[in-house]
Design a protein around this motif. Structure first.
Motif, PDB file in Angstrom:
ATOM      1  N   HIS A 243       0.817  -1.220   0.000  1.00  0.00           N
ATOM      2  CA  HIS A 243       0.000   0.000   0.000  1.00  0.00           C
ATOM      3  C   HIS A 243       0.858   1.282   0.000  1.00  0.00           C
ATOM      4  O   HIS A 243       0.527   2.267  -0.667  1.00  0.00           O
ATOM      5  CB  HIS A 243      -0.912  -0.020   1.236  1.00  0.00           C
ATOM      6  CG  HIS A 243      -1.677   1.236   1.452  1.00  0.00           C
ATOM      7  ND1 HIS A 243      -2.839   1.537   0.771  1.00  0.00           N
ATOM      8  CD2 HIS A 243      -1.443   2.300   2.262  1.00  0.00           C
ATOM      9  CE1 HIS A 243      -3.280   2.719   1.164  1.00  0.00           C
ATOM     10  NE2 HIS A 243      -2.452   3.211   2.068  1.00  0.00           N
TER      11      HIS A 243
ATOM     12  N   HIS B 158       1.048   4.557  -2.776  1.00  0.00           N
ATOM     13  CA  HIS B 158       0.938   6.024  -2.639  1.00  0.00           C
ATOM     14  C   HIS B 158       1.952   6.744  -3.534  1.00  0.00           C
ATOM     15  O   HIS B 158       1.665   7.775  -4.126  1.00  0.00           O
ATOM     16  CB  HIS B 158       1.159   6.438  -1.183  1.00  0.00           C
ATOM     17  CG  HIS B 158      -0.099   6.407  -0.377  1.00  0.00           C
ATOM     18  ND1 HIS B 158      -1.213   7.144  -0.712  1.00  0.00           N
ATOM     19  CD2 HIS B 158      -0.427   5.728   0.752  1.00  0.00           C
ATOM     20  CE1 HIS B 158      -2.170   6.932   0.186  1.00  0.00           C
ATOM     21  NE2 HIS B 158      -1.726   6.069   1.084  1.00  0.00           N
TER      22      HIS B 158
ATOM     23  N   SER C 217       1.295   9.537   5.741  1.00  0.00           N
ATOM     24  CA  SER C 217      -0.118   9.180   5.871  1.00  0.00           C
ATOM     25  C   SER C 217      -0.507   9.148   7.342  1.00  0.00           C
ATOM     26  O   SER C 217       0.270   9.564   8.209  1.00  0.00           O
ATOM     27  CB  SER C 217      -0.357   7.810   5.220  1.00  0.00           C
ATOM     28  OG  SER C 217       0.224   6.811   6.016  1.00  0.00           O
ATOM     29  N   GLY C 218      -1.697   8.620   7.628  1.00  0.00           N
ATOM     30  CA  GLY C 218      -2.150   8.525   9.011  1.00  0.00           C
ATOM     31  C   GLY C 218      -1.371   7.481   9.798  1.00  0.00           C
ATOM     32  O   GLY C 218      -1.263   7.559  11.018  1.00  0.00           O
ATOM     33  N   GLY C 219      -0.805   6.517   9.099  1.00  0.00           N
ATOM     34  CA  GLY C 219      -0.109   5.428   9.792  1.00  0.00           C
ATOM     35  C   GLY C 219       1.391   5.407   9.534  1.00  0.00           C
ATOM     36  O   GLY C 219       2.126   4.679  10.207  1.00  0.00           O
TER      37      GLY C 219
ATOM     38  N   GLY D 244       0.526  12.192   9.850  1.00  0.00           N
ATOM     39  CA  GLY D 244      -0.944  12.349   9.834  1.00  0.00           C
ATOM     40  C   GLY D 244      -1.544  12.095  11.202  1.00  0.00           C
ATOM     41  O   GLY D 244      -2.498  12.765  11.622  1.00  0.00           O
TER      42      GLY D 244
ATOM     43  N   ASP E 202      -3.875  14.459  13.446  1.00  0.00           N
ATOM     44  CA  ASP E 202      -5.164  13.988  13.993  1.00  0.00           C
ATOM     45  C   ASP E 202      -5.218  14.156  15.515  1.00  0.00           C
ATOM     46  O   ASP E 202      -6.238  14.569  16.065  1.00  0.00           O
ATOM     47  CB  ASP E 202      -5.396  12.509  13.630  1.00  0.00           C
ATOM     48  CG  ASP E 202      -5.588  12.315  12.130  1.00  0.00           C
ATOM     49  OD1 ASP E 202      -5.951  13.290  11.445  1.00  0.00           O
ATOM     50  OD2 ASP E 202      -5.364  11.197  11.641  1.00  0.00           O
TER      51      ASP E 202
ATOM     52  N   PRO F 155     -11.070  13.756  10.059  1.00  0.00           N
ATOM     53  CA  PRO F 155      -9.631  13.730  10.213  1.00  0.00           C
ATOM     54  C   PRO F 155      -9.054  15.116  10.428  1.00  0.00           C
ATOM     55  O   PRO F 155      -9.491  16.096   9.821  1.00  0.00           O
ATOM     56  CB  PRO F 155      -9.153  13.129   8.878  1.00  0.00           C
ATOM     57  CG  PRO F 155     -10.243  13.388   7.901  1.00  0.00           C
ATOM     58  CD  PRO F 155     -11.518  13.508   8.669  1.00  0.00           C
ATOM     59  N   GLY F 156      -8.031  15.181  11.292  1.00  0.00           N
ATOM     60  CA  GLY F 156      -7.537  16.468  11.759  1.00  0.00           C
ATOM     61  C   GLY F 156      -6.714  17.260  10.760  1.00  0.00           C
ATOM     62  O   GLY F 156      -6.680  18.489  10.818  1.00  0.00           O
ATOM     63  N   GLY F 157      -6.042  16.562   9.826  1.00  0.00           N
ATOM     64  CA  GLY F 157      -5.155  17.251   8.889  1.00  0.00           C
ATOM     65  C   GLY F 157      -5.835  18.395   8.143  1.00  0.00           C
ATOM     66  O   GLY F 157      -5.379  19.552   8.210  1.00  0.00           O
ATOM     67  N   PRO F 158      -6.934  18.102   7.429  1.00  0.00           N
ATOM     68  CA  PRO F 158      -7.585  19.180   6.678  1.00  0.00           C
ATOM     69  C   PRO F 158      -8.110  20.293   7.585  1.00  0.00           C
ATOM     70  O   PRO F 158      -8.098  21.461   7.216  1.00  0.00           O
ATOM     71  CB  PRO F 158      -8.756  18.472   5.973  1.00  0.00           C
ATOM     72  CG  PRO F 158      -8.441  17.020   6.018  1.00  0.00           C
ATOM     73  CD  PRO F 158      -7.536  16.792   7.183  1.00  0.00           C
TER      74      PRO F 158
ATOM     75  N   GLU G  76      -5.103  22.417   8.633  1.00  0.00           N
ATOM     76  CA  GLU G  76      -4.647  23.205   7.482  1.00  0.00           C
ATOM     77  C   GLU G  76      -5.569  24.407   7.244  1.00  0.00           C
ATOM     78  O   GLU G  76      -5.099  25.523   7.013  1.00  0.00           O
ATOM     79  CB  GLU G  76      -4.609  22.333   6.220  1.00  0.00           C
ATOM     80  CG  GLU G  76      -4.188  23.155   5.039  1.00  0.00           C
ATOM     81  CD  GLU G  76      -4.056  22.395   3.739  1.00  0.00           C
ATOM     82  OE1 GLU G  76      -4.272  21.181   3.707  1.00  0.00           O
ATOM     83  OE2 GLU G  76      -3.748  23.050   2.745  1.00  0.00           O
TER      84      GLU G  76
ATOM     85  N   GLY H  12      -2.052  10.644   2.584  1.00  0.00           N
ATOM     86  CA  GLY H  12      -3.065  11.659   2.888  1.00  0.00           C
ATOM     87  C   GLY H  12      -2.490  13.041   3.176  1.00  0.00           C
ATOM     88  O   GLY H  12      -3.039  14.058   2.736  1.00  0.00           O
ATOM     89  N   VAL H  13      -1.353  13.106   3.890  1.00  0.00           N
ATOM     90  CA  VAL H  13      -0.775  14.405   4.276  1.00  0.00           C
ATOM     91  C   VAL H  13      -0.211  15.143   3.050  1.00  0.00           C
ATOM     92  O   VAL H  13      -0.006  16.358   3.084  1.00  0.00           O
ATOM     93  CB  VAL H  13       0.300  14.215   5.385  1.00  0.00           C
ATOM     94  CG1 VAL H  13       0.839  15.542   5.878  1.00  0.00           C
ATOM     95  CG2 VAL H  13      -0.265  13.416   6.557  1.00  0.00           C
TER      96      VAL H  13
ATOM     97  N   ASN I  96      -1.622  18.418   1.934  1.00  0.00           N
ATOM     98  CA  ASN I  96      -1.381  19.668   2.675  1.00  0.00           C
ATOM     99  C   ASN I  96      -0.655  20.701   1.805  1.00  0.00           C
ATOM    100  O   ASN I  96       0.473  20.485   1.360  1.00  0.00           O
ATOM    101  CB  ASN I  96      -0.555  19.350   3.939  1.00  0.00           C
ATOM    102  CG  ASN I  96      -0.434  20.549   4.839  1.00  0.00           C
ATOM    103  OD1 ASN I  96       0.341  21.453   4.573  1.00  0.00           O
ATOM    104  ND2 ASN I  96      -1.201  20.558   5.903  1.00  0.00           N
TER     105      ASN I  96
ATOM    106  N   ASP J 120      -6.459   7.270  -0.102  1.00  0.00           N
ATOM    107  CA  ASP J 120      -6.331   5.877  -0.539  1.00  0.00           C
ATOM    108  C   ASP J 120      -7.250   5.632  -1.736  1.00  0.00           C
ATOM    109  O   ASP J 120      -8.429   6.008  -1.693  1.00  0.00           O
ATOM    110  CB  ASP J 120      -6.720   4.936   0.616  1.00  0.00           C
ATOM    111  CG  ASP J 120      -5.717   4.982   1.752  1.00  0.00           C
ATOM    112  OD1 ASP J 120      -4.631   5.570   1.565  1.00  0.00           O
ATOM    113  OD2 ASP J 120      -6.018   4.419   2.814  1.00  0.00           O
TER     114      ASP J 120
HETATM  115  O1  KG4 Z   1      -3.120   8.010   3.316  1.00  0.00           O
HETATM  116  P1  KG4 Z   1      -4.349   8.262   4.104  1.00  0.00           P
HETATM  117  O2  KG4 Z   1      -5.609   8.662   3.354  1.00  0.00           O
HETATM  118  O3  KG4 Z   1      -4.729   7.025   4.980  1.00  0.00           O
HETATM  119  C1  KG4 Z   1      -3.751   6.263   5.598  1.00  0.00           C
HETATM  120  O4  KG4 Z   1      -3.243   5.314   4.937  1.00  0.00           O
HETATM  121  O5  KG4 Z   1      -3.425   6.624   6.744  1.00  0.00           O
HETATM  122  O6  KG4 Z   1      -3.977   9.406   5.179  1.00  0.00           O
HETATM  123  C2  KG4 Z   1      -4.880   9.898   6.135  1.00  0.00           C
HETATM  124  C3  KG4 Z   1      -4.153  10.965   6.950  1.00  0.00           C
HETATM  125  C4  KG4 Z   1      -4.959  11.452   8.150  1.00  0.00           C
HETATM  126  O7  KG4 Z   1      -4.108  11.417   9.274  1.00  0.00           O
HETATM  127  C5  KG4 Z   1      -5.310  12.875   7.771  1.00  0.00           C
HETATM  128  O8  KG4 Z   1      -5.458  13.748   8.890  1.00  0.00           O
HETATM  129  C6  KG4 Z   1      -4.147  13.277   6.904  1.00  0.00           C
HETATM  130  O9  KG4 Z   1      -3.887  12.116   6.143  1.00  0.00           O
HETATM  131  N1  KG4 Z   1      -4.478  14.413   6.030  1.00  0.00           N
HETATM  132  C7  KG4 Z   1      -3.860  15.608   6.105  1.00  0.00           C
HETATM  133  C8  KG4 Z   1      -4.499  16.433   5.130  1.00  0.00           C
HETATM  134  N2  KG4 Z   1      -5.459  15.696   4.506  1.00  0.00           N
HETATM  135  C9  KG4 Z   1      -5.430  14.449   5.066  1.00  0.00           C
HETATM  136  N3  KG4 Z   1      -2.871  16.050   6.895  1.00  0.00           N
HETATM  137  C10 KG4 Z   1      -2.473  17.326   6.742  1.00  0.00           C
HETATM  138  N4  KG4 Z   1      -3.036  18.181   5.842  1.00  0.00           N
HETATM  139  C11 KG4 Z   1      -4.043  17.786   5.038  1.00  0.00           C
HETATM  140  N5  KG4 Z   1      -4.590  18.624   4.166  1.00  0.00           N
END
Ligand code: KG4
Ligand code: ZN
Length: 338
Positions: A109, A113, A138-140, A165, A169, A180-183, A186, A277-278, A281, A309
């Motif tokens: 996975h 990305h 990413s989140g993980g 990420g 969060d 989710p906290g990232g967006p 931001e 996911g990040v 940003n 994803d």
């Molecule tokens: O890759 P992803 O969709 O799922 C995983 O495999 O983890 O990533 C999700 C992560 C979450 O922690 C979310 O808060 C973060 O990506 N994320 C962001 C933004 N959009 C999503 N973090 C910072 N800024 C953003 N705009």
């Protein structure tokens, strides 16, 4: 080569059809993220249940107007991720490969990305060039990779504790923002920057920014934010929340950009590609582009719908890596790494 890509590692179900690792014919994503707003994080059981509910309808939607005989292979991300979610995609892919008599390609996975940056680029001149540094955020996961070619890559470093990420969060939850906290961070950080005439820096630490390795640490940054609020008795009202969000984001982005540029220079990289996911940003994207422009390195970040994803990135990675596996042998691996 036409590949059906399947993604189900966490809270998104993705099914896509991609030609030659570049051209997206279909890319359908269904997300269970709205379920978690009230919990502040993914609930694995809910995620798995939603995967089971949606995967077949989504598959039917994607292949309904397609001649199945024209599909050359099925690709699936088999880890890392939540085991309940992963099983849904992996078992579906195995059954399809057997029933339709197709080759099966297993994709990590995280590498998927990286390949979101190969999708739908207009001409070959705009493709990332090797050697290339991959930043997966990413989140993980938070990882730096060196790609010498499609099939030859090396892990340079990763986070010792929280992923980037995850830090976004957790800070968001502490500040009372939604998941989710990232967006969320931001958005309010950006609003804070626009309305602030003079930026007074709260010096949150930049953990490991000067360490000689390519590892990261985000848990100390999270603790500093909490300590700052507690020690200074900061009331979590909107202006303070956006101020803290802004300086937290600056610290996190600083570390990510600095280590990525250092890795690129050390290894003579021609390109930097960001995934996860990040990668959505904008502050991270613009800071990285600016630093890359100073060093003559090309930088690539996926379009917003490809930073989450999705199945298209799995199909793209499958095309370039062609890791064929036996459908009777493949099993989901929740702790797969590099
Ligand atoms: O890759 P992803 O969709 O799922 C995983 O495999 O983890 O990533 C999700 C992560 C979450 O922690 C979310 O808060 C973060 O990506 N994320 C962001 C933004 N959009 C999503 N973090 C910072 N800024 C953003 N705009
Ligand atoms: Zn992901």
């Amino acid at each position: 080569m036409l590949i059906l890509g399947i993604e189900s590692t966490c809270d998104e179900t993705g099914i896509a059809l991609v030609r030659d690792g570049r051209i997206i014919l279909r890319n359908e994503i269904s997300s269970s993220v709205p379920f978690y707003k009230k919990y502040g994080g993914v609930i694995p059981e809910i995620a798995a249940r939603e995967q089971v509910k949606i995967i077949i309808p989504l598959l039917e939607e994607v292949v309904s107007k397609v001649d199945i005989a024209k599909i050359d292979a099925i690709a699936v991300s088999y880890g890392p991720g939540l085991i309940g979610s992963l099983l849904v995609g992996v078992e579906t892919a195995k059954v399809l490969a057997l029933a339709w008599d197709k080759k099966l390609i297993a994709v990590n996975h995280l590498i998927g990305h990286f390949y979101s940056n190969w999708l739908q680029l207009e001409s070959n001149s705009k493709l990332p060039k090797f050697p290339c540094i991959g930043l997966i955020v990413s989140g993980g996961h938070t990882d730096l990779l060196l790609f010498e070619s499609h099939k030859k890559y090396k892990h340079l470093g990763g986070t010792n504790d929280d992923a980037a990420g995850e830090a976004f969060d957790k800070i968001a939850r502490f500040l009372g923002l939604a998941y989710p906290g990232g967006p969320e961070i931001e958005k309010i950080a950006n609003e804070f920057e626009i309305r602030s005439t003079k930026l007074e820096n709260i010096m949150f630490p930049r953990p490991m920014i000067y360490s000689s390795d390519f590892d990261f640490s985000f848990s100390g940054l999270k603790t500093s934010v909490v300590n700052y609020v507690v020690k200074n008795n900061v009331k979590l009202e909107p202006n303070n929340v956006s101020r803290i969000a802004y300086y937290f984001q600056e610290a996190a982005v600083d570390v990510l950009v600095s280590k990525t540029i250092k890795a690129a220079k050390r290894h003579g990289a021609k390109s930097i590609v960001v995934g996860g996911g990040v990668a959505a940003n904008k502050r991270l994207r613009s800071r990285l582009s600016y630093q890359c422009s100073l060093s003559g390195i090309a930088t690539f970040s996926p379009k917003k719908n490809l930073s989450v994803d999705n199945g298209a990135m799995i199909a793209a990675a499958a095309f370039f890596n062609q890791n064929f596996v036996d459908p009777l042998v493949l099993s989901a691996d929740s702790s797969l790494y590099f």
